[in-house]
Enzyme design. Structure first.
Site, short mmCIF file in Angstrom:
data_model
loop_
_atom_site.label_atom_id
_atom_site.label_comp_id
_atom_site.label_asym_id
_atom_site.label_seq_id
_atom_site.Cartn_x
_atom_site.Cartn_y
_atom_site.Cartn_z
N SER A 113 -32.33 -31.51 30.34
CA SER A 113 -32.68 -30.16 30.80
C SER A 113 -32.25 -29.11 29.79
O SER A 113 -31.25 -29.26 29.10
CB SER A 113 -31.98 -29.90 32.14
OG SER A 113 -32.05 -28.53 32.47
N LYS A 172 -26.00 -33.25 32.82
CA LYS A 172 -27.08 -33.62 31.89
C LYS A 172 -26.50 -33.81 30.49
O LYS A 172 -26.85 -34.74 29.77
CB LYS A 172 -28.16 -32.54 31.88
CG LYS A 172 -28.98 -32.46 33.16
CD LYS A 172 -29.74 -33.77 33.41
CE LYS A 172 -30.63 -33.69 34.63
NZ LYS A 172 -31.34 -34.96 34.90
N TYR A 226 -24.46 -28.83 37.07
CA TYR A 226 -25.74 -29.53 36.88
C TYR A 226 -26.00 -29.74 35.38
O TYR A 226 -26.22 -30.87 34.93
CB TYR A 226 -26.89 -28.73 37.50
CG TYR A 226 -28.25 -29.17 37.01
CD1 TYR A 226 -28.97 -28.42 36.09
CD2 TYR A 226 -28.81 -30.37 37.46
CE1 TYR A 226 -30.20 -28.84 35.62
CE2 TYR A 226 -30.05 -30.80 37.00
CZ TYR A 226 -30.74 -30.02 36.07
OH TYR A 226 -31.96 -30.44 35.58
C1 WQD Z 1 -35.83 -18.59 36.92
C2 WQD Z 1 -35.68 -17.08 36.92
C3 WQD Z 1 -33.74 -16.28 38.09
C4 WQD Z 1 -35.14 -17.48 42.09
C5 WQD Z 1 -33.09 -24.07 36.54
C6 WQD Z 1 -32.37 -25.21 35.87
C7 WQD Z 1 -33.32 -25.89 34.92
C8 WQD Z 1 -34.52 -26.35 35.68
C9 WQD Z 1 -35.19 -25.16 36.35
C10 WQD Z 1 -34.39 -28.63 36.45
C11 WQD Z 1 -34.24 -16.62 36.69
C12 WQD Z 1 -35.03 -15.80 38.77
C13 WQD Z 1 -35.04 -17.28 40.73
C14 WQD Z 1 -35.25 -16.36 42.96
C15 WQD Z 1 -35.19 -14.90 41.06
N1 WQD Z 1 -34.17 -27.33 36.64
N2 WQD Z 1 -35.08 -16.01 40.22
N3 WQD Z 1 -35.27 -15.10 42.41
O1 WQD Z 1 -32.30 -21.11 36.70
O2 WQD Z 1 -34.01 -20.81 34.81
O3 WQD Z 1 -33.46 -23.10 35.60
O4 WQD Z 1 -34.23 -24.57 37.22
O5 WQD Z 1 -34.94 -29.21 35.56
O6 WQD Z 1 -32.65 -27.01 34.36
O7 WQD Z 1 -31.30 -24.68 35.11
O8 WQD Z 1 -34.77 -21.57 37.07
O9 WQD Z 1 -36.41 -20.87 38.75
O10 WQD Z 1 -33.96 -20.86 39.39
O11 WQD Z 1 -34.86 -19.11 37.82
O12 WQD Z 1 -35.20 -13.75 40.59
O13 WQD Z 1 -35.33 -16.47 44.21
O14 WQD Z 1 -36.06 -16.57 38.19
O15 WQD Z 1 -32.76 -15.27 38.09
O16 WQD Z 1 -34.26 -15.44 35.90
P1 WQD Z 1 -33.56 -21.53 36.03
P2 WQD Z 1 -35.01 -20.63 38.35
#
Ligand code: WQD
Length: 377
Positions: free
Chosen positions: A133, A161, A157
């Site tokens: 990841s 990885k 998490y």
């Molecule tokens: C994306 C953006 C949030 C939810 C993680 C893991 C990565 C992969 C994907 C597995 C950020 C914003 C999110 C919400 C928001 N997982 N957001 N409101 O954290 O980049 O990555 O998930 O493979 O390994 O680290 O993904 O989709 O949670 O967030 O504003 O309700 O959306 O702040 O900027 P992230 P995410």
């Protein structure tokens, strides 16, 4: 490529899409999954979408996450089949949950990987594609991220990885027969164009796109934007969103590399991203366009552990794996919405349609896509 591949976590979001692409490329696939965060319905739909190749898919339910029983299940599977390689997806993947339950994550993701590697070694199977990841990069000083960037995860998490990657690197150093591809996913989104496969998170979605999807189908009233005061184009977080079908194809490309004549990969990491950064508000706007639905927003505080901007340098995968993401944000949102409006409650039973009705309805709609894939793949 008529290889026999074991796919752990093959009923999951990325796993199911990858299993389908493997079947369509001529592989025989055995998959094992505990169904903690996935559904066996996905397996039957993969078989359906694979057509005649669906008969080359076997499914084994992992009834326990308990280490000893997990090992027994893997041994039983290896006793029944000589595998040419393993793709290891199985694991827990919610960043927030990993902060609250670190032991669950170290057990599932690290000990689970060690158990698999021990059984693989015992049966002489030393080709592995590992689901890593982008979270191993933590919050880098600059972007895009190349694979030789410092590795500094910001949550358990991501730490699991990185630990699994380090175990793979040490294993290869101890025995160069091991050929290992570490695939670092950025942000997987979207769904299979047929509308039959997609992401179906349990409970409240941790990730942005499934949450937006659930607002669009009115399962949730509003989306909370975690911070709009970042130093980005519109103040919201920027990520590298990649279509799940592109990601599945990336696994096929990695396997092809592993099986290339005289290929000596060793243990190598590859970014699987698009190389483009997209903000939260840009995702919302693209999804509103694709769905015709308004996504009501609430602007909240930054989420602890979030980085500001993260997107991939993609040259290494393009040149060494001959793989490049094909789909853009528009197709990701189109396919995510197609999945959402046909499966508003994921793989759970929808109000009216039985599973057969869902498949037959979507098949008529997707025949053109299906026949294209069959002809070209
Ligand atoms: C994306 C953006 C949030 C939810 C993680 C893991 C990565 C992969 C994907 C597995 C950020 C914003 C999110 C919400 C928001 N997982 N957001 N409101 O954290 O980049 O990555 O998930 O493979 O390994 O680290 O993904 O989709 O949670 O967030 O504003 O309700 O959306 O702040 O900027 P992230 P995410």
């Amino acid at each position: 490529m008529s290889k026999s591949i074991l796919v752990t976590g093959g009923a999951g979001y990325i796993g199911s899409h990858t299993v389908l692409q493997l079947l369509l490329s001529g592989c025989h696939v055995a998959t094992v999954d505990n169904l903690d965060n996935s559904s066996e319905v996905a397996i039957s739909r993969v078989r359906h979408l694979a057509g005649d190749s669906g008969k080359h898919l076997s499914f084994h339910k992992k009834k326990s996450n308990e280490a000893r029983l997990k090992k027994i299940i893997y041994i039983k599977i290896f006793l029944n089949c000589r595998f040419d390689a393993v793709i290891h997806f199985a694991g827990s993947k919610a960043v927030g949950e990993s902060v609250a339950k670190p032991l669950l994550y170290y057990n599932n993701n690290v000990i689970g990987t060690i158990i698999l590697l021990e059984v693989m070694a015992a049966y002489g199977c030393k080709k592995l594609v590992f689901s890593s990841s982008a979270s191993v990069y933590g919050s880098p000083d600059r972007v895009p991220c190349t694979e030789d960037f410092p590795l500094a995860p910001m949550n358990p998490y991501g730490q699991t990885k990185l630990m699994a990657e380090d175990i793979c690197r040490d294993l290869h150093r101890s025995d160069p027969e091991w050929q290992i591809m570490l695939l670092r996913y950025f942000n997987p989104v979207g769904a299979h164009p047929s509308g039959l496969l997609g992401e179906d998170p349990r409970g409240i979605p941790n990730n942005l796109m499934p949450y937006v999807q659930q607002v669009a189908v009115e399962r949730r009233p509003t989306l909370t934007v975690f911070g709009n005061n970042y130093s980005t184009k519109d103040g919201t977080g920027v990520r590298d969103y990649i279509h799940v079908v592109d990601l599945a194809d990336g696994h096929n490309a990695a396997l092809n590399k592993l099986f290339e004549k005289d290929s000596k990969i060793g243990c190598e990491a590859y970014n699987l991203g698009t190389g483009k950064g997209t903000s939260v508000l840009e995702i919302v706007s693209a999804f509103e366009k694709a769905s015709g639905k308004k996504i009501p927003l609430v602007f909240g505080e930054r989420r602890p552990g979030d980085c500001e901007v993260l997107y991939a340098a993609t040259t290494k995968a393009e040149t060494q794996l001959n793989w490049k993401a094909k789909y853009g944000i528009e197709e990701m949102c189109r396919d995510q919405w197609n999945w959402a409006c046909n499966n508003p409650y994921g793989y759970g039973k929808s109000d009216s349609n039985t599973e057969d009705e869902i498949i037959s309805t979507k098949t008529k709609a997707s025949d053109s896509w299906f026949s294209d894939v069959c002809i070209t793949s």
